[in-house]
Design an enzyme around this catalytic site. Structure first.
Site, short mmCIF file in Angstrom:
data_model
loop_
_atom_site.label_atom_id
_atom_site.label_comp_id
_atom_site.label_asym_id
_atom_site.label_seq_id
_atom_site.Cartn_x
_atom_site.Cartn_y
_atom_site.Cartn_z
N HIS B 88 0.67 -1.05 -0.03
CA HIS B 88 -0.06 -0.02 0.26
C HIS B 88 0.87 0.99 -0.05
CE1 HIS B 88 -2.91 2.94 2.14
NE2 HIS B 88 -3.34 2.81 0.92
N HIS B 107 -2.25 1.02 7.73
CA HIS B 107 -3.53 1.33 7.49
C HIS B 107 -4.16 -0.17 7.30
CE1 HIS B 107 -1.17 4.11 5.29
NE2 HIS B 107 -1.60 4.90 6.04
S1 FES Z 1 1.10 1.34 4.44
FE1 FES Z 1 0.46 -0.42 4.79
S2 FES Z 1 -1.60 -0.39 4.91
FE2 FES Z 1 -1.01 1.37 4.45
#
Ligand code: FES
Ligand code: SF4
Lengths: 826, 158
Positions: B88, B107
């Site tokens: 992500h 997140h």
């Molecule tokens: S950086 Fe891993 S969920 Fe956003």
């Protein structure tokens, strides 16, 4: 340089074309930046349009393009380009963050080498045994000829349409205006329904009638709330960046400094607490616990369908404790006594009905309304979505929530609001519905009527009634039957000119029970199989498009690629059809009718914007309101991905200036200007649903999965979500699974008197024993098949979230079972 | 305290770590002598002893260079290895031996260590890149990466 199939991505060179894109998916409307550059050219890892030195490992939360953020496309001139679409660091909505959906926008683009290659590229007309590609002129001419016969002989109401009314991809102000003008001003039909429901209605009539528009706060204000109160929603999965970029900060206490600035002098400013009303444990709840600690998260795990009683209990207890906003209630509301007569309920009684303990109701009431240490009223932001909108009775469900909001003045003040969370972005500007359109109580349930054999023509425009409607199995069966009658007539007229063919189609509809079906979409779907004419539409990034997010923020999402084949923006498709009808009326010298079809001489989507949102102001039903007329593409471009929050106030130094929060002056949208309490009695279980409950063992509710967008049109074509979710999963409590001998990965059938659906078992503690949760919107396993035909008689909004079904294990498709993870999502 | 609450602490740690990562230095270019047919340009790298992984259950290493933290895990009688940078936004993901999955503290994306790093839930657009490993003479050898590692335009920098 390493090389496998997926370990390197091209970079845009300095000077690559750069455009602002608003995410085409959810209501949050995150800002993205798109780059486009000719294939064969490339930035280097040190010098590129991103200004990022990729010879170094980038830090967490930095600028990066994942595999799905890059694609290659071919424009209409035959030239090939690379495209990169990445979240915009400077957009106040998402501050450089993408979600699982928005981050894949580049991958959703039409590309000859991916599964998006089956985009609809040309108009098609049924002939032989299937749809044949043809020209716009041919397909619109045939369509116009059939429509004209219907309008002239049977009246415009025999032309039914079901179309998007939203913003984002497959919507936007340009396109709602184009389609609205075609159907309401030109054709003048009253047989209208909205994309995800069977009639033409608001999902939030109640709040509007109580004087409060449903999107009245800002995302920034939610960083300032003392309490977030969330009913029937799962924002981590469905409004992801609102949760991650705004609420998470507040829950962690990272916004206390901002609170101190915005709050009154001496007012207590702590990290937020959060309350969820949901029969399930969701990732939003467990993640909130991770962020705020168990002591700051309250989960009211109600019995399905009892939201109204819970709201009434909060209303009663808050009033009993004297925690209501007395001055506000006195000066700015009306109808309290009448509402209280119906709504007041004891904690014990409410606890029995809802299954929520009296202590938890008390705790929730205190978090929502008990004065803070400093003596100030807490600032509570209340959010609701489909769990109540599509609940047992739409009107009361929402009214009961708004009752709590106005009792506690959770509207208009810093850090407050009472809002729907939203699904799509918004983007409504349409002419008023034609004269004689019934009130909400008497609206016609179009989909049910069509299934019964009414209407002669049916437009399914950017929506999929086979997946997003009531009693899905019966409905799609009826459409197929009626379509077949027309197809047979068409097959009997091989080689006929359009007038002869139109006559054959018309007769098949008028005398033999057929239904002329026009499909307008970006991909072929099951509904395309029943179509006689299909038109290819353009979507986000293929056209300039304006929409409004959940805090009323309007942006211009710019065009960066050509739409595939001959596909056009929906507004221009509407114009093409209108102009074809105008031509036919002119040819026969019927100037009165020809005049009705005037005003579609648009060359671009900007013309439609200038005619609609910017051209009409208060004359039309527009989310831009009277000051929408101040907007233009140039001004919106100037404001970039931060856009402007409706209503626009003024243009200052070439910039549009908008409104952060509504009702700051306590003037509400009723005749008296006062917010209105409503009596909200607990609705009984609808007869249809109660019948299914008697016959079938499990309560079945439904909802969304983070990775899957709407009817899965794009996401089923992307590598990650399509492997993750090859079929809709059904969440089953371990106890029920054990009793039925079901394991995760088993294929399971759910069935009731309305239909059946095959789904994949996902055993989890998320759902309680006796309750199942099915993912909504999968065309290959549609939850709507087992939804009853019940709609709230007062608003005609369905009860998608509640039905009952029996469950039977079918077996196992190893390929499906092996491709999916069945680990806990909570 | 549930698992997610414990990862809350990780969040704070991870956020603190971000500033450090921001000044990460480029590692030296890996040499290009891999014989692997599908994964050109990767170098074979011994990451540790097979028996040690089997008994410990997990083993940290870097691949294809020092800036790319990875973890090998022993699941269902096989070795699986993954990048530890969340796909992500690049926060370091944490392994849970009990659920055989990785969690991101930033997140809350979660990835299945038993199923090629498939995202269980979360906000990433890709599964976690899988590090291809083989065993030779009792040692585990990494020889390629399937998927783009966070924060890079190319897995092998240069
Ligand atoms: S950086 Fe891993 S969920 Fe956003
Ligand atoms: S949160 Fe919504 S708007 Fe934002 S990137 Fe995700 S899908 Fe798009």
């Amino acid at each position: 340089m390493g090389f496998s199939i997926n370990d390197k991505r091209p970079l845009p060179p300095v000077g690559a074309t750069k455009k602002n894109i608003t995410c085409e998916f959810c209501i949050v409307g995150c800002g993205y930046t798109a780059y486009k550059w000719p294939k064969g050219t490339s930035g280097s890892n040190k010098t590129n349009a991103l200004g990022v030195d990729f010879s170094k490992q980038q830090p967490a939360l930095g600028v990066w393009a994942s595999e799905q953020m890059v694609n290659s496309v071919t424009d209409r001139d035959g030239k090939e380009y690379n495209i990169m679409v990445i979240p915009d660091q400077d957009c106040v909505v998402n501050r450089g963050q993408n979600s699982a959906r928005g981050g894949a926008m580049a991958a959703t683009l039409y590309s000859k080498s991916t599964f998006t290659r089956d985009r609809l590229k040309d108009s098609q007309v049924f002939g032989g045994n299937n749809l044949n590609r043809t020209t716009w002129r041919d397909a619109t001419d045939l369509t116009a000829r059939v429509l004209k016969k219907i309008i002239d002989n049977d009246g415009p109401d025999q032309v039914a349409f079901k179309a998007f009314d939203h913003g984002g991809g497959g919507g936007g102000f340009e396109n709602t205006w184009g389609t609205g003008k075609l159907f309401f001003t030109a054709i003048q039909t009253r047989s209208a329904a909205i994309h995800n429901r069977p009639a033409y209605n608001s999902e939030v009539h109640a709040t509007r009638e109580m004087g409060i528009g449903e999107l009245n706060t800002s995302y920034y204000d939610t960083e300032l709330s003392d309490t977030l109160f969330v009913i029937g929603a799962n924002p981590y999965e469905t409004q992801s960046n609102l949760f991650i970029m705004h609420w998470a900060q507040n829950l962690q206490g990272a916004t206390i400094e901002a609170k101190k600035k915005e709050f009154d002098k001496g007012e207590t400013a702590d990290a937020a607490k959060i309350i969820f009303v949901d029969p399930r444990i969701t990732a939003s709840i467990t993640n909130s616990i991770a962020l705020a600690g168990e002591e700051n998260v309250l989960h009211l795990r109600i019995k399905p369908g009892t939201d109204v009683t819970l709201m009434n209990a909060l209303f009663s207890y808050i009033h009993e404790q004297g925690w209501e906003a007395k001055d506000f209630v006195k000066k700015h509301t009306q109808g309290f006594t009448k509402a209280a007569n119906t709504n007041i309920i004891s904690l014990n009684e409410a606890s029995k009905v809802t299954g929520v303990s009296a202590d938890d109701i008390k705790k929730a009431a205190a978090w929502i309304s008990k004065p803070k240490k400093s003596g100030h009223r807490p600032r509570t932001a209340i959010f609701y979505e489909k769990g109540v909108i599509w609940g047992i009775k739409n009107y009361e469900n929402i009214a009961s929530i708004v009752n709590v909001a106005i009792l506690t003045q959770s509207v208009g003040r810093v850090g407050t609001g009472v809002c729907r969370l939203g699904g799509h972005q918004e983007g409504y500007v349409r002419p008023p519905t034609p004269k004689g359109m019934p009130d909400r109580e008497n609206l016609v349930v179009i989909d049910a009527e069509a299934a019964e054999g009414n209407y002669l023509a049916f437009f399914a425009w950017g929506c999929n009634p086979f997946v997003d409607s009531i009693m899905g199995e019966r409905l799609s069966g009826a459409f197929k039957r009626r379509s077949e009658i027309v197809k047979k007539a068409m097959s009997r007229n091989i080689g006929a000119d359009n007038e002869t063919m139109a006559d054959a189609i018309y007769r098949a509809c008028k005398y033999d029970g057929g239904l002329f079906f026009i499909d307008i979409d970006i991909y072929p779907t099951f509904k395309t199989e029943v179509a006689h004419v299909s038109f290819p539409a353009a979507t986000t990034m293929e056209m300039n498009l304006t929409s409004m997010n959940g805090e009323r923020r309007v942006r211009l999402s710019e065009k960066i690629v050509d739409a595939p084949g001959a596909a056009k923006p929906d507004c221009l498709i509407a114009a093409t059809i209108a102009n074809a009808l105008k031509f036919l009326y002119e040819k026969e010298g019927n100037s009165k009718m020809a005049k009705r079809f005037e005003g579609f001489d648009w060359k671009t989507e900007e013309d439609a914007f200038n005619d609609g949102f910017a051209g009409q102001g208060a004359k039309m039903d527009s989310q831009g309101g009277p000051t929408g007329a101040l907007a233009s593409y140039d001004l919106l471009r100037e404001n970039g991905n931060n856009g402007v929050q409706n209503p626009i106030v003024k243009v200052s130094n070439g910039k549009l200036v908008g409104t952060r929060r509504l009702y700051t002056d306590n003037k509400f949208g009723t005749k008296s200007g006062k917010a209105m309490f409503k009596p909200t009695a607990q609705p009984p279980m609808p007869r249809q649903v109660a019948n299914q409950m008697k016959k079938h063992e499990f309560w079945v509710t439904s909802g969304r999965l983070n990775e899957v967008w709407q009817s899965n049109y794009h996401t089923s074509r992307l590598p990650m979500p399509s492997t993750r979710w090859p079929l809709a999963p059904i969440q089953i409590n371990p106890k029920d699974a054990k009793e039925k001998g079901i394991q995760s990965g088993d294929l399971v059938m759910l069935y009731n008197d309305y239909g059946s659906v095959r789904v994949v078992a996902y055993v989890t503690d998320s759902t309680r024993s006796g309750e199942l949760f099915i993912a909504f919107g999968f065309p290959n396993s549609p939850a709507s098949n087992i939804v009853t035909d019940f709609v709230d008689p007062d608003t005609k909004i369905p009860f998608y979230k509640g039905t009952a079904a029996s469950m039977r294990k079918i077996g196992r498709i190893e390929d499906v079972a092996n491709s999916m993870s069945f680990k806990s999502r909570i | 305290m549930n698992n997610k609450q414990s990862s809350r602490r990780g969040f704070l740690k991870a956020t603190a770590g971000i500033t450090a990562a921001a000044v990460a230095v480029p590692s030296l270019f890996a040499s290009q002598n891999s014989k692997n047919e599908n994964f050109y340009g990767y170098e074979d790298k011994t990451i540790g002893s097979f028996l040690k992984l089997k008994s410990a259950g997990e083993m940290d290493f870097n691949y294809p260079d020092a800036d790319s933290p990875c973890k090998a895990v022993w699941v269902n009688g096989e070795i699986k290895a993954y990048s530890l940078l969340c796909t992500h936004k690049g926060c370091p993901i944490m392994y849970s031996a009990s659920s055989k999955s990785f969690r991101c503290p930033c997140h809350f994306s979660e990835f299945d260590a038993e199923l090629n790093g498939q995202m269980i839930i979360g906000q990433a657009t890709e599964n976690i890149p899988e590090i291809l490993v083989k065993v030779k003479d009792g040692n585990i050898i990494a020889y390629g990466v399937n998927g783009l590692i966070y924060g890079r335009e190319s897995n092998i920098k240069g």
